[in-house]
Scaffold this motif. Structure first.
Motif, mmCIF file in Angstrom:
data_model
loop_
_atom_site.group_PDB
_atom_site.id
_atom_site.type_symbol
_atom_site.label_atom_id
_atom_site.label_comp_id
_atom_site.label_asym_id
_atom_site.label_seq_id
_atom_site.Cartn_x
_atom_site.Cartn_y
_atom_site.Cartn_z
ATOM 1 N N LEU A 97 -14.635 5.331 2.679
ATOM 2 C CA LEU A 97 -13.758 5.140 3.835
ATOM 3 C C LEU A 97 -12.275 5.129 3.448
ATOM 4 O O LEU A 97 -11.412 5.336 4.310
ATOM 5 C CB LEU A 97 -14.124 3.823 4.546
ATOM 6 N N TYR B 116 -9.992 7.975 4.607
ATOM 7 C CA TYR B 116 -9.752 7.969 6.047
ATOM 8 C C TYR B 116 -8.698 6.917 6.411
ATOM 9 O O TYR B 116 -7.920 7.122 7.355
ATOM 10 C CB TYR B 116 -11.067 7.711 6.795
ATOM 11 N N TRP B 117 -8.676 5.803 5.709
ATOM 12 C CA TRP B 117 -7.624 4.815 5.932
ATOM 13 C C TRP B 117 -6.253 5.355 5.539
ATOM 14 O O TRP B 117 -5.272 5.173 6.248
ATOM 15 C CB TRP B 117 -7.946 3.548 5.135
ATOM 16 N N PRO C 185 -10.053 5.816 11.383
ATOM 17 C CA PRO C 185 -11.010 6.031 10.287
ATOM 18 C C PRO C 185 -12.431 6.280 10.786
ATOM 19 O O PRO C 185 -13.149 7.134 10.255
ATOM 20 C CB PRO C 185 -10.931 4.747 9.468
#
Length: 411
Positions: free
Chosen positions: A28, A31-32, A59
Motif C-alpha cells: 500500500l 499508493y500512499w 489509496p
C-alpha cells in the motif's frame, strides 16, 4: 487454558498469516505516496476530509483499480495459498478470465492492502509501547515522558505492566482474527466464478472422454491382438511337427497381429504425447476379412455371413462397427476359448445389424477365461455415442450379442 491462550504464539500459521498481512501493508505504500503527491492539487477544504482522501479513499481506489488487472488474481491467489493456509490452501491460482472475477480480485486486493497496513502499523507501534509500559516500574524513564502520560507519582507506574501485556495480547488477537478472516474470504474472492467452474467441469469431462476413448482403443485393438496371438501361438506349437505349413501360416498371422497391435499402440502413445505427426489407424469394415481370417487361424470355427453392402456404410459407423466386431470376437476367445462362433453382419433398412453367438458351458481352450471384463462396457460406450442399441447375455445354451447402429445421425 494457559496453553490454549499462548498457542497462537508458537503456531507457524499465525506468523505466516501475519507475514501475508505485512506484505499487504508494504504494497500500500506506493499508493500512499501517490495520494500525497495528488492531494495538493485538490482545492483546500476541510482538513479531516483531506486526511481521509489521502489515507483511505485515494489509496483504496488505486488498489482496487490495480486489482482489476487479470494477473493480480494469479499473484494474490498464489500468495494466499502459500501463506494463509486453512480454507485458502484449496485455491487454484489463475488469472481472472471475466469481469466478475476481476471485480472480486480487486476487492480482495484492496482488502488485503487495507488490513495489511493496519496490522503492519500496529505491529510497529504496539511492541515498543508495550515494552515501555512493562518496564516502567523498574526503569527510570525520563520524567517528562511519564508526566506526558499523566504518571506523576511512582505508584501510578505499576499500572504499566498490565496495560503493556494487554496491548500485546490485543495485537496478537488482532493478527489471529485478521489472518483467519482473510483465509476464509480468500476462496470467495479469489476462487473460480460459476462460469469458470462450469468451464473447468466441461474441460474435465472432455479429458475424461478422451481417456476413455484411448482406453477403449487399447483394449479393443491391443487386447484382441494379444488374445489372438496367444491362441495362434498355441495352435502353431501343437502342429509344428505334424503340419509345418499350418504352423508357418499361424506364425505369419502372429507377426501380422503383433505389427498391427504395435501400430495401434504407437498411435495411442502419440495421442498421449500430443504428437500430431502420428497417423491414426483407421480400420473399417473393409478390413474385416483380415480380422476374420486371423480368428480362424487361431483355431476358431467361425461361421461368418457378411453383407457386401456393409463396406459402403459411412466411415464413422464403419470404424466403430469394426471395433465392435473385434471386441465380440475377443470376448468369445477370452471367455469361451476355441468354440464355434456365428457372426451375422448386414444392413436392414437404415441400420447396420451385428449379431454374434457362441455356445456357453463348452470346454475352454487356451487363452480363455482371461480379461478384465471391460470389453462390453467399451462396446456400450461406442454404441451410445452412435445412438444405437445393444444387448448381450445368455440365450438358452448360447451367449448372444446383438448391436444395431443407425447409418445416419438421428435415425
Amino acid at each position: 487454558m494457559v496453553v490454549r491462550v499462548f498457542r497462537p504464539l508458537i503456531e507457524r500459521t499465525t506468523w505466516r498469516r501475519w507475514s501475508h498481512l505485512v506484505v499487504g501493508g508494504a504494497l500500500l505504500m506506493p499508493y500512499w505516496f501517490l495520494a500525497m503527491s495528488v492531494t495538493p492539487l485538490i482545492p483546500p477544504g476541510n482538513a479531516v476530509v483531506m486526511v481521509v482522501l489521502m489515507l483511505l479513499v485515494l489509496p483504496g481506489a488505486g488498489a482496487f483499480v490495480t486489482g482489476l488487472v487479470p494477473t493480480v488474481r494469479l499473484l494474490e491467489g498464489s500468495l494466499a495459498k502459500e501463506l494463509l493456509k486453512g480454507p485458502a490452501a484449496a485455491l487454484v491460482p489463475g488469472s481472472a478470465r471475466s469481469w466478475e472475477s476481476r471485480v472480486r480480485a480487486a476487492a480482495w486486493f484492496a482488502l488485503h492492502l487495507g488490513a495489511g497496513v493496519v496490522v503492519s502499523g500496529l505491529s510497529l507501534a504496539v511492541p515498543p509501547f508495550a515494552a515501555v509500559l512493562i518496564l516502567t516500574p523498574v526503569v527510570s524513564w525520563d520524567t517528562r515522558l511519564l508526566e506526558a502520560w499523566g504518571w506523576r507519582g511512582a505508584w501510578h507506574q505499576w499500572a504499566g505492566p498490565p496495560i503493556g501485556l494487554a496491548s500485546l495480547a490485543a495485537l496478537l488477537a488482532l493478527i489471529v482474527a485478521a489472518g483467519a478472516l482473510m483465509s476464509r474470504l480468500a476462496p470467495r474472492l479469489l476462487g473460480p466464478s460459476a462460469a469458470e467452474r462450469l468451464a473447468e467441469a466441461e474441460a474435465r469431462a472432455v479429458r475424461l472422454a478422451e481417456r476413455n476413448r484411448l482406453a477403449r482403443e487399447l483394449h479393443d485393438s491391443v487386447g484382441h491382438a494379444l488374445s489372438v496371438v496367444t491362441l495362434q501361438a498355441g495352435a502353431a506349437g501343437r502342429v509344428l511337427d505334424d503340419d509345418p505349413v499350418f504352423a508357418r501360416e499361424a506364425l505369419g498371422a502372429i507377426e501380422e497381429s503383433a505389427r498391427a497391435a504395435l501400430e495401434d499402440l504407437d498411435h495411442v502413445l502419440g495421442l498421449l504425447r500430443e504428437d500430431p505427426s502420428r497417423p491414426a489407424p483407421q480400420a473399417t469394415l473393409k478390413d474385416l476379412g483380415r480380422l476374420l481370417e486371423q480368428t480362424r487361424i487361431a483355431g476358431v470355427a467361425l461361421d461368418a455371413a457378411v453383407d457386401p453392402q456393409v463396406e459402403q456404410v459411412p466411415a464413422a459407423v464403419s470404424r466403430e462397427a469394426y471395433r465392435i466386431v473385434q471386441e465380440g470376437l475377443t470376448n468369445a476367445l477370452r471367455h469361451a476359448g476355441k468354440v464355434p462362433v456365428r457372426l451375422r453382419l448386414g444392413i436392414a433398412g437404415e441400420r447396420l445389424e451385428v449379431e454374434m453367438s457362441n455356445p456357453i458351458g463348452a470346454p475352454r481352450g487356451d487363452g480363455a477365461g482371461h480379461g478384465g471384463g471391460r470389453g462390453l462396457a467399451g462396446v456400450r460406450e461406442r454404441v451410445t455415442v452412435l445412438r444405437g442399441d445393444m444387448s448381450a447375455g445368455a440365450d438358452g445354451d448360447a451367449w448372444r450379442f446383438r448391436v444395431s447402429l443407425p447409418l445416419r445421425s438421428g435415425t
